[in-house]
Write a protein that holds these residues in place. Structure first.
Motif, PDB file in Angstrom:
ATOM      1  N   TYR A 128       0.815  -1.210   0.000  1.00 43.86           N
ATOM      2  CA  TYR A 128       0.000   0.000   0.000  1.00 43.86           C
ATOM      3  C   TYR A 128       0.848   1.260   0.000  1.00 43.86           C
ATOM      4  N   ALA A 170     -13.167   1.254   3.609  1.00 41.14           N
ATOM      5  CA  ALA A 170     -12.620   1.948   2.448  1.00 41.14           C
ATOM      6  C   ALA A 170     -13.532   3.087   2.010  1.00 41.14           C
ATOM      7  N   GLU A 222      -7.551   2.052  -2.112  1.00 41.16           N
ATOM      8  CA  GLU A 222      -7.874   1.759  -0.721  1.00 41.16           C
ATOM      9  C   GLU A 222      -8.833   0.566  -0.609  1.00 41.16           C
TER      10      GLU A 222
END
Length: 261
Positions: free
Chosen positions: A96, A221, A190
């Motif tokens: 991420y 998210a 996300e």
């Protein structure tokens, strides 16, 4: 908070051999500032999907699962299992952070301005590549690896599409001043990362994530948009949501078993 700290340490350890020192320090600063929500969700998903309740211990031997003394009576998973779960969580976080950094560079290219900014951009893009690569390494040969690959592929397609849309939407801004289509594409990262977190946590305990747990990731998210809050601001709520879904899954399983012929 101990959970997030354990994952942060594991992520930093995964890049400990990066050279030169300036590049390592840059990566370390990225991880120091990172919200650990994806890693925390990985741990919570492992706890929720484990066949038996367990006490998770961090690298210092501190109990990190549950909130009451009754948790001492839970089955304690082995040190190897704890390490495997933290490793999965660190892998998700590294992927991420690398993609998030890449997205930032794509939106605000430093190479079009001063030389000093261009040098910083060169450092940042190297850091992003290393973060993603090390995240893949930690998730390699796991059942979450395929989702990790699809996350990166989806990210690449979204950013390409975003670049195509920007000229078309430059004058079509919404009431909040933001062009909704590019923002929506950005937020896919996300969503994908939190789904990856749920899957990585589940496979760390040799389970498949339930639809209810995946729904928790979607809700988180949706609320986060393109930026996760500090993990300290949402960890209690995150734990509660995951446990609620875990209890719901258990109730559903018992009801199904009771009605089976």
């Amino acid at each position: 908070m101990e959970k997030a700290d354990s994952c942060r340490r594991a992520a930093v350890e995964a890049v400990a051999d990066v050279e030169p020192p300036r590049l390592y320090e840059y990566i370390e600063s990225v991880l120091d500032r990172a919200s650990m929500v994806p890693a925390a969700l990985t741990l919570e998903s492992a706890a929720a999907m484990s066949p038996e309740d367990y006490v998770f211990e961090d690298q210092d031997g501190r109990h990190c699962a549950g909130e009451s003394e009754t948790d001492r009576d839970r089955t304690q998973i082995s040190e190897y299992d704890s390490e495997r779960i933290v490793t999965h969580a660190a892998g998700v976080q590294l992927i991420y952070e690398g993609l998030r950094l890449t997205r930032s560079l794509a939106h605000d290219e430093p190479w079009t301005v001063a030389d000093d900014d261009a040098d910083e951009g060169d450092l940042a893009i190297l850091a992003a590549d290393i973060l993603v690569a090390r995240g893949f390494y930690l998730l390699a040969r796991t059942d979450a690896a395929g989702k990790a690959v699809r996350t990166v592929q989806s990210f690449g397609r979204d950013q390409t599409r975003r670049a195509e849309l920007e000229p078309e939407t430059a004058s079509a801004v919404g009431p909040d001043g933001a062009d909704s289509a590019p923002d929506s594409l950005d937020a896919n990262l996300e969503h994908d990362v939190l789904e990856l977190a749920v899957r990585a946590g589940a496979v760390a305990v040799d389970e498949t994530p339930s639809p209810q747990l995946l729904a928790v990731a979607t809700d988180l998210a949706d609320a986060a948009g393109t930026s996760f809050p500090p993990v300290t601001e949402c960890l209690t709520d995150l734990e509660a949501k995951v446990r609620e879904q875990s209890l719901e899954d258990s109730t559903t399983d018992r009801a199904t078993s009771a009605t089976d012929p």
